[in-house]
Scaffold this motif. Structure first.
Motif, PDB file in Angstrom:
ATOM      1  N   LYS A  71       0.779  -1.063   0.120  1.00 46.45           N
ATOM      2  CA  LYS A  71       0.019  -0.002  -0.202  1.00 46.45           C
ATOM      3  C   LYS A  71       0.883   1.197  -0.021  1.00 46.45           C
ATOM      4  O   LYS A  71       1.896   1.316   0.908  1.00 46.45           O
ATOM      5  N   GLN A  72       0.420   2.118  -0.556  1.00 46.38           N
ATOM      6  CA  GLN A  72       1.103   3.565  -0.644  1.00 46.38           C
ATOM      7  C   GLN A  72       0.573   4.462   0.013  1.00 46.38           C
ATOM      8  O   GLN A  72      -0.733   4.586   0.289  1.00 46.38           O
ATOM      9  N   HIS A  73       1.353   5.144   0.987  1.00 48.13           N
ATOM     10  CA  HIS A  73       0.896   6.151   2.008  1.00 48.13           C
ATOM     11  C   HIS A  73       1.262   7.444   1.546  1.00 48.13           C
ATOM     12  O   HIS A  73       2.092   7.600   1.085  1.00 48.13           O
ATOM     13  N   ALA A  74       0.433   8.465   1.329  1.00 52.07           N
ATOM     14  CA  ALA A  74       0.834   9.801   0.955  1.00 52.07           C
ATOM     15  C   ALA A  74       1.850  10.392   1.785  1.00 52.07           C
ATOM     16  O   ALA A  74       1.915  10.320   3.007  1.00 52.07           O
ATOM     17  N   TYR A  75       2.722  11.166   1.108  1.00 54.70           N
ATOM     18  CA  TYR A  75       3.759  11.650   2.142  1.00 54.70           C
ATOM     19  C   TYR A  75       3.270  13.125   2.663  1.00 54.70           C
ATOM     20  O   TYR A  75       2.739  13.835   1.925  1.00 54.70           O
ATOM     21  N   ASP A  76       3.556  13.243   3.759  1.00 54.02           N
ATOM     22  CA  ASP A  76       3.494  14.480   4.366  1.00 54.02           C
ATOM     23  C   ASP A  76       4.586  14.928   5.059  1.00 54.02           C
ATOM     24  O   ASP A  76       5.187  14.248   5.900  1.00 54.02           O
ATOM     25  N   PRO A  77       5.120  16.058   4.510  1.00 53.96           N
ATOM     26  CA  PRO A  77       6.795  16.280   4.905  1.00 53.96           C
ATOM     27  C   PRO A  77       6.500  16.768   6.606  1.00 53.96           C
ATOM     28  O   PRO A  77       7.622  16.548   7.167  1.00 53.96           O
ATOM     29  N   ASP A  78       5.570  17.152   7.088  1.00 53.99           N
ATOM     30  CA  ASP A  78       5.266  17.324   8.656  1.00 53.99           C
ATOM     31  C   ASP A  78       5.503  16.035   9.287  1.00 53.99           C
ATOM     32  O   ASP A  78       5.794  16.082  10.377  1.00 53.99           O
ATOM     33  N   LEU A  79       4.711  15.009   8.794  1.00 47.25           N
ATOM     34  CA  LEU A  79       4.547  13.735   9.410  1.00 47.25           C
ATOM     35  C   LEU A  79       5.043  12.638   8.518  1.00 47.25           C
ATOM     36  O   LEU A  79       3.991  11.832   7.932  1.00 47.25           O
TER      37      LEU A  79
END
Length: 117
Positions: free
Chosen positions: A4-12
């Motif tokens: 599964k791909q998880h969206a990248y969040d630069p803060d988390l």
């Protein structure tokens, strides 16, 4: 890593996954580890770093890629003074502006070997 791909969040960027679902997100791997440590017994928590990997490392000097318009044709480029020069180029350009490069292009980074002799 999971399928599964998880969206990248630069803060988390660190995802804690449990039972194939996002359970929590953290700014560092240490925080994610501290979160799952008391819960580890008998469970399948996973820490996933969603930070995108660079397409080409900053220190790369030579790359090869398959020209998008001609699937069997490989092109070569060399990095000089921060710009990429392909085999037919007189002027350098950014990596993404090389001929035939698309967002899906996979680069092979070449490493120059020095002789010990």
């Amino acid at each position: 890593m999971t399928d599964k791909q998880h969206a990248y969040d630069p803060d988390l960027p660190y995802v804690v996954e449990h039972a194939s679902h996002v359970f929590a997100r953290f700014p560092s791997e240490e925080w994610a580890e501290a979160f799952i440590e008391p819960r580890r017994y008998g469970s399948d928590y996973k820490i996933i770093d969603t930070t995108p990997a660079p397409r080409v490392p900053e220190d790369a000097e030579h790359v090869v890629w398959i020209f998008a318009a001609t699937p069997n044709y490989r092109m070569y480029a060399e990095k000089k003074n921060g710009l990429w020069f392909h085999e037919d180029a007189r002027n350098g350009c950014a990596l993404e502006d090389l001929p035939g490069v698309t967002p899906e292009t996979t680069f092979t980074v070449l490493d120059e070997r020095k002789s010990d002799a």
